[in-house]
Write an enzyme that holds these catalytic residues in place. Structure first.
Site, PDB file in Angstrom:
ATOM      1  N   LYS A 118      -8.322   2.967   5.483  1.00  0.00           N
ATOM      2  CA  LYS A 118      -7.647   3.550   4.319  1.00  0.00           C
ATOM      3  C   LYS A 118      -6.741   2.472   3.727  1.00  0.00           C
ATOM      4  O   LYS A 118      -5.621   2.262   4.174  1.00  0.00           O
ATOM      5  CB  LYS A 118      -6.830   4.782   4.698  1.00  0.00           C
ATOM      6  CG  LYS A 118      -6.137   5.419   3.489  1.00  0.00           C
ATOM      7  CD  LYS A 118      -5.262   6.579   3.888  1.00  0.00           C
ATOM      8  CE  LYS A 118      -4.517   7.123   2.673  1.00  0.00           C
ATOM      9  NZ  LYS A 118      -3.546   6.164   2.125  1.00  0.00           N
ATOM     10  N   ASP A 143      -3.924 -11.648  10.577  1.00  0.00           N
ATOM     11  CA  ASP A 143      -4.134 -12.751   9.639  1.00  0.00           C
ATOM     12  C   ASP A 143      -3.181 -13.909   9.874  1.00  0.00           C
ATOM     13  O   ASP A 143      -3.506 -15.060   9.573  1.00  0.00           O
ATOM     14  CB  ASP A 143      -4.002 -12.250   8.201  1.00  0.00           C
ATOM     15  CG  ASP A 143      -5.207 -11.439   7.749  1.00  0.00           C
ATOM     16  OD1 ASP A 143      -6.116 -11.218   8.574  1.00  0.00           O
ATOM     17  OD2 ASP A 143      -5.239 -11.013   6.577  1.00  0.00           O
ATOM     18  N   SER A 193      -4.165   3.345   7.291  1.00  0.00           N
ATOM     19  CA  SER A 193      -3.140   3.166   6.273  1.00  0.00           C
ATOM     20  C   SER A 193      -2.033   2.198   6.710  1.00  0.00           C
ATOM     21  O   SER A 193      -2.286   1.014   6.910  1.00  0.00           O
ATOM     22  CB  SER A 193      -2.575   4.549   5.899  1.00  0.00           C
ATOM     23  OG  SER A 193      -1.757   4.479   4.767  1.00  0.00           O
TER      24      SER A 193
END
Length: 396
Positions: A315, A301, A290
């Site tokens: 999640k 990224d 999460s």
């Protein structure tokens, strides 16, 4: 008796072969659905063998409604809501085990640091089978939560039965409740100007705790950082975004995507980035979920960090807490999915590390006291691999 027989005949007729000709049935209107619920309730109250607890039946109906959605959407009873609020505040009294319903079982996400569950050796991925004599299943979760909350108030020891993949026999552990202060972030300086920051969860205190450590990092001249998100079950979405903002001086942190207008948002970094000068390695494993994945995904990224360890939990949904007017409970409802900055939706997929490192001998020492700075923490193979990678004189 004739009336009951007529009722049963009516039910049987509904399932007659003629029904095969009408496989596609239009969804009921809201009014039709309400009428059906009232009709079923009346039938149960009139014919059921024992007197019916209307409140229990209502909670059961609500539970059934959310079972048609996803494991993270649910009706929160007042007891469950109180537990959630305590955890978000960073402290509560209990046993220290985070669980989630996954594929029809109650699975441990992580034991909380310094809790009874942690000291008993409970691990992420363990399947909870029983609590005392109460079976742990998705159907008994509300009953289980009430039972555990009552046990903690009464200072009772609980006996948990667990199933572990590597063990052919069930495991039994005893847990005693205690005051658990969730220090969501801890920091330690390692040799050669390497810092170690462990974030164990994201609550209302996390941002201020990390900000305090960022001052220490600057004062001690730390140049490289190991950010440990292993066994971090997540927590508050905003806290993860705010911590990511400390590492990034520009760009998208995370985007959310849902059906209603306000569920669609892009969250961008400011230009402050007090931790932006550091070279970072992030540790993740199957217990990183999460909000922890939001932070790991953003740093990966943006090429701000190299990820070491194992694929994360996966999640990738956002839950909103919606209080019920005139009621004591609330609804925790999945309202959006989130994507990492490059547009990757990680729900049920997880984030793959750049460098896969297994944890040898199940030894993990993610939180180190001053007395342990004698090199014993290097027995943690994932932490040691990250540290040695940072110290390499040349690398791509």
């Amino acid at each position: 008796m004739p009336q009951l027989f007529a009722l049963l005949v009516g039910i049987l007729l509904v399932f007659s072969p003629l029904a095969e000709e009408h496989k596609e049935v239009a969804a009921p209107t809201l009014e039709e659905a309400r009428e059906l619920i009232v009709t079923v309730q009346d039938i149960v109250e009139y014919y059921y063998v024992d007197p019916v607890d209307r409140q229990a039946m209502l909670e059961g109906a609500l539970k059934g409604l959310f079972e048609a959605l996803d494991p993270h959407s649910t009706y929160l009873t007042p007891q469950t809501l109180a537990l959630l609020r305590e955890a978000n505040d960073g402290h509560y009294y209990g046993y220290g085990i985070e669980v989630s319903i996954e594929e029809g079982v109650v699975q441990v996400i992580t034991p909380l640091a310094h809790s009874s569950a942690h000291y008993a050796g409970i691990k992420p991925g363990d399947i909870l089978v029983r609590v005392d004599d109460l079976a742990a299943t998705p159907d008994t979760m509300e009953q289980l939560i009430r039972y555990i909350k009552t046990a903690s108030r009464e200072d009772r020891t609980l006996t948990l039965t667990l199933k572990r993949e590597a063990s052919p026999m069930p495991l039994t552990v005893s847990l005693q409740p205690s005051n658990i202060t969730i220090d969501s972030a801890q920091f330690q300086s390692l040799p050669h100007q390497v810092g170690y920051l462990k974030i164990s969860s994201f609550n209302r205190q996390t941002t201020s705790e990390v900000a305090r450590f960022s001052d220490r990092i600057r004062q001690e001249g730390v140049q490289q950082l190991i950010l440990d998100l292993r066994n971090n079950p997540g927590g508050m979405f905003d806290a993860a975004v705010q911590v990511a903002d400390m590492f990034l001086d520009a760009g998208l942190i995370v985007s959310t995507h849902g059906r209603f207008l306000d569920a669609n948002n892009d969250y961008y970094a400011s230009d402050a980035a007090p931790l932006g000068q550091l070279e970072v390695v992030v540790l993740i494993n199957e217990g990183s979920a999460s909000a922890a994945e939001i932070l790991a995904g953003a740093l990966k990224d943006h090429h701000k960090a190299i990820l070491f360890g194992q694929t994360s939990f996966g999640k990738g949904t956002v839950q909103s807490l919606i209080p019920l007017m005139g009621q004591q409970g609330a609804i925790k409802l999945t309202t959006a999915r989130y994507a990492t900055p490059n547009g990757t939706f990680i729900d049920k997929q997880g984030i793959d590390p750049d460098v896969q490192v297994l944890l040898e001998k199940a030894i993990e020492r993610p939180i180190m006291a001053e007395s342990e700075m004698n090199g014993s923490w290097l027995q943690d193979s994932q932490l040691a691999a990250a540290y040695e990678w940072l110290l390499q004189p040349s690398r791509e």
